[in-house]
Design a protein around this motif. Structure first.
Motif, PDB file in Angstrom:
ATOM      1  N   GLY A  28      -0.837  11.089   4.961  1.00 50.07           N
ATOM      2  CA  GLY A  28      -1.302  10.387   6.149  1.00 50.07           C
ATOM      3  C   GLY A  28      -0.481   9.179   6.551  1.00 50.07           C
ATOM      4  N   MET A  29       0.731   9.022   6.064  1.00 50.40           N
ATOM      5  CA  MET A  29       1.572   7.886   6.449  1.00 50.40           C
ATOM      6  C   MET A  29       3.041   8.291   6.389  1.00 50.40           C
ATOM      7  SD  MET A  29       0.811   5.565   3.070  1.00 50.40           S
ATOM      8  CE  MET A  29       2.112   4.408   3.210  1.00 50.40           C
ATOM      9  N   ASN A  30       3.888   7.498   7.063  1.00 54.41           N
ATOM     10  CA  ASN A  30       5.323   7.757   7.078  1.00 54.41           C
ATOM     11  C   ASN A  30       5.971   7.206   5.818  1.00 54.41           C
ATOM     12  OD1 ASN A  30       5.096   8.880   9.638  1.00 54.41           O
ATOM     13  ND2 ASN A  30       5.357   6.887  10.613  1.00 54.41           N
ATOM     14  N   THR A  93       4.804   8.140 -15.642  1.00 48.29           N
ATOM     15  CA  THR A  93       4.013   7.087 -15.019  1.00 48.29           C
ATOM     16  C   THR A  93       3.810   7.413 -13.548  1.00 48.29           C
ATOM     17  OG1 THR A  93       5.030   5.504 -16.525  1.00 48.29           O
ATOM     18  CG2 THR A  93       3.846   4.602 -14.649  1.00 48.29           C
ATOM     19  N   THR A  94       2.583   7.227 -13.055  1.00 40.77           N
ATOM     20  CA  THR A  94       2.278   7.442 -11.643  1.00 40.77           C
ATOM     21  C   THR A  94       1.914   6.105 -11.018  1.00 40.77           C
ATOM     22  OG1 THR A  94       1.479   9.674 -12.074  1.00 40.77           O
ATOM     23  CG2 THR A  94       0.825   8.666  -9.998  1.00 40.77           C
ATOM     24  N   TYR A  95       2.567   5.790  -9.893  1.00 37.01           N
ATOM     25  CA  TYR A  95       2.295   4.580  -9.128  1.00 37.01           C
ATOM     26  C   TYR A  95       1.578   4.987  -7.848  1.00 37.01           C
ATOM     27  CZ  TYR A  95       5.953   2.749 -12.158  1.00 37.01           C
ATOM     28  OH  TYR A  95       6.691   2.395 -13.248  1.00 37.01           O
ATOM     29  N   TYR A  96       0.533   4.254  -7.486  1.00 35.83           N
ATOM     30  CA  TYR A  96      -0.224   4.513  -6.257  1.00 35.83           C
ATOM     31  C   TYR A  96       0.036   3.376  -5.281  1.00 35.83           C
ATOM     32  CZ  TYR A  96      -2.705   8.043  -8.923  1.00 35.83           C
ATOM     33  OH  TYR A  96      -3.023   9.127  -9.676  1.00 35.83           O
ATOM     34  N   PHE A  97       0.289   3.752  -4.010  1.00 39.53           N
ATOM     35  CA  PHE A  97       0.597   2.786  -2.957  1.00 39.53           C
ATOM     36  C   PHE A  97      -0.326   3.000  -1.768  1.00 39.53           C
ATOM     37  CE2 PHE A  97       4.500   3.643  -5.246  1.00 39.53           C
ATOM     38  CZ  PHE A  97       4.989   2.371  -5.522  1.00 39.53           C
ATOM     39  N   GLN A  98      -0.614   1.915  -1.054  1.00 43.43           N
ATOM     40  CA  GLN A  98      -1.336   1.983   0.214  1.00 43.43           C
ATOM     41  C   GLN A  98      -0.552   1.185   1.255  1.00 43.43           C
ATOM     42  OE1 GLN A  98      -5.416   0.792  -0.807  1.00 43.43           O
ATOM     43  NE2 GLN A  98      -5.952   2.906  -0.341  1.00 43.43           N
ATOM     44  N   PRO A  99      -0.785   1.444   2.540  1.00 39.76           N
ATOM     45  CA  PRO A  99      -0.054   0.717   3.572  1.00 39.76           C
ATOM     46  C   PRO A  99      -0.309  -0.784   3.473  1.00 39.76           C
ATOM     47  CG  PRO A  99      -1.286   2.531   4.539  1.00 39.76           C
ATOM     48  CD  PRO A  99      -1.691   2.439   3.110  1.00 39.76           C
ATOM     49  N   ALA A 100       0.754  -1.564   3.641  1.00 40.46           N
ATOM     50  CA  ALA A 100       0.606  -3.031   3.643  1.00 40.46           C
ATOM     51  C   ALA A 100       0.055  -3.448   4.996  1.00 40.46           C
ATOM     52  CB  ALA A 100       1.969  -3.683   3.397  1.00 40.46           C
ATOM     53  N   LYS A 101      -1.041  -4.169   4.967  1.00 41.55           N
ATOM     54  CA  LYS A 101      -1.680  -4.596   6.229  1.00 41.55           C
ATOM     55  C   LYS A 101      -1.702  -6.084   6.339  1.00 41.55           C
ATOM     56  CE  LYS A 101      -4.530  -0.541   6.661  1.00 41.55           C
ATOM     57  NZ  LYS A 101      -5.842   0.017   6.743  1.00 41.55           N
TER      58      LYS A 101
END
Length: 101
Positions: A28-30, A93-101
Motif C-alpha cells: 500500500g505504499m511506494n 532479521t525482519t524490520y517493519y516500517f511505516q510511512p513517516a508522517k
C-alpha cells in the motif's frame, strides 16, 4: 597435509563469497516514500530456513496494516552462523516500517 589445508582454504573462500540475503516487501505504499522503522524481529529458522517454529504476522508489529513495508535480511554473521552449524540453524532479521508522517 597440504591438500587438507588447501581444501579448508577453498571452503573458507566459498563461505566468504556468499552474498547477504535481502527481501523487501511493500504493501500500500511506494518504495521511494519516506519510512520510519517501528519494529525489529529476529527470526529463528532451521534447515536453511525451511522450518520456522513460529509464524509471525505483520499485524503484531505495525498499527496500520494497509500501509507498511518489511525488509528481511540475512547478514554476513547470520550466514556465518548458518555455515558453522551446517545450515541446521539459520537466523535472519525482519524490520517493519511505516510511512513517516
Amino acid at each position: 597435509m597440504k591438500k587438507c589445508l588447501l581444501c579448508a582454504f577453498g571452503i573458507g573462500a566459498i563461505m566468504m563469497l556468499n552474498s547477504c540475503y535481502v527481501q523487501n516487501v511493500t504493501v500500500g505504499m511506494n518504495e521511494g516514500e519516506p519510512m520510519r522503522q517501528v519494529a525489529k524481529v529476529k527470526n529463528q529458522q532451521f534447515i536453511y530456513g525451511l522450518i520456522e517454529p513460529t509464524q509471525d504476522k505483520a499485524e503484531n508489529h505495525v498499527k496500520d496494516t494497509k500501509h507498511f513495508a518489511m525488509k528481511t535480511k540475512q547478514t554476513f554473521w547470520d550466514g556465518f552462523l548458518a555455515g558453522i552449524t551446517f545450515g541446521i540453524y539459520t537466523p535472519s532479521t525482519t524490520y517493519y516500517f511505516q510511512p513517516a508522517k
